[in-house]
Design a protein around this motif. Sequence first.
Motif, PDB file in Angstrom:
ATOM      1  N   HIS A  89       0.804  -1.219   0.000  1.00 17.69           N
ATOM      2  CA  HIS A  89       0.000   0.000   0.000  1.00 17.69           C
ATOM      3  C   HIS A  89       0.844   1.280   0.000  1.00 17.69           C
ATOM      4  CE1 HIS A  89      -2.835  -3.085   1.248  1.00 17.69           C
ATOM      5  NE2 HIS A  89      -3.737  -2.324   0.682  1.00 17.69           N
ATOM      6  N   GLU A 120       2.253   2.963  -2.435  1.00 12.53           N
ATOM      7  CA  GLU A 120       1.857   3.934  -3.461  1.00 12.53           C
ATOM      8  C   GLU A 120       0.638   4.723  -2.995  1.00 12.53           C
ATOM      9  OE1 GLU A 120       0.541   4.182  -8.150  1.00 12.53           O
ATOM     10  OE2 GLU A 120       1.262   2.300  -7.358  1.00 12.53           O
ATOM     11  N   THR A 121      -0.317   4.038  -2.376  1.00 18.86           N
ATOM     12  CA  THR A 121      -1.497   4.727  -1.853  1.00 18.86           C
ATOM     13  C   THR A 121      -1.096   5.740  -0.796  1.00 18.86           C
ATOM     14  OG1 THR A 121      -2.884   2.815  -2.296  1.00 18.86           O
ATOM     15  CG2 THR A 121      -3.723   4.401  -0.687  1.00 18.86           C
ATOM     16  N   LEU A 131       0.401   8.763  -2.479  1.00 23.42           N
ATOM     17  CA  LEU A 131      -0.619   9.613  -3.098  1.00 23.42           C
ATOM     18  C   LEU A 131      -1.392  10.408  -2.054  1.00 23.42           C
ATOM     19  CD1 LEU A 131      -1.993   7.180  -5.824  1.00 23.42           C
ATOM     20  CD2 LEU A 131      -0.607   9.233  -6.190  1.00 23.42           C
ATOM     21  N   LEU A 132      -1.728   9.760  -0.948  1.00 23.53           N
ATOM     22  CA  LEU A 132      -2.489  10.447   0.099  1.00 23.53           C
ATOM     23  C   LEU A 132      -1.679  11.533   0.791  1.00 23.53           C
ATOM     24  CD1 LEU A 132      -4.411   7.449   1.653  1.00 23.53           C
ATOM     25  CD2 LEU A 132      -5.325   9.259   0.182  1.00 23.53           C
ATOM     26  N   LEU A 160      -6.660  13.788  -1.725  1.00 31.03           N
ATOM     27  CA  LEU A 160      -7.836  13.047  -1.284  1.00 31.03           C
ATOM     28  C   LEU A 160      -9.110  13.854  -1.533  1.00 31.03           C
ATOM     29  CD1 LEU A 160      -9.054  10.554   0.002  1.00 31.03           C
ATOM     30  CD2 LEU A 160      -8.622  11.568   2.247  1.00 31.03           C
ATOM     31  N   CYS A 219     -10.019  13.770  -5.162  1.00 27.13           N
ATOM     32  CA  CYS A 219     -10.632  12.487  -5.527  1.00 27.13           C
ATOM     33  C   CYS A 219     -12.090  12.444  -5.102  1.00 27.13           C
ATOM     34  CB  CYS A 219      -9.869  11.334  -4.879  1.00 27.13           C
ATOM     35  SG  CYS A 219      -8.244  11.042  -5.586  1.00 27.13           S
TER      36      CYS A 219
END
Length: 80
Positions: free
Chosen positions: A44, A46-47, A50-51, A57, A60
């Motif tokens: 996780h 990469e997640t 990004l966050l 967020l 998104c």
Amino acid sequence: MKKVATTLRLDEEKARLLRALAGYEGRRINDILNELVDEYINRHKETLELLSIPGFLEECREGLEEIKRGGGKTLNELDD
């Protein structure tokens, strides 16, 4: 690195199997669980990256709301 203790609740059957496997492998349950947590975090990463981008967020969430309202673009309409 500072270590912290936590409680893990497993159903009895999973705990029994975990103890059996750890014993068979000659490993400590704590070491197995730490390995599994490391693998989970790596999957996780990469997640998490990004966050960590400011506003990502929220952007998104706004995009999802736009799609729900029938807005947005098709994949063919997106810029390369």
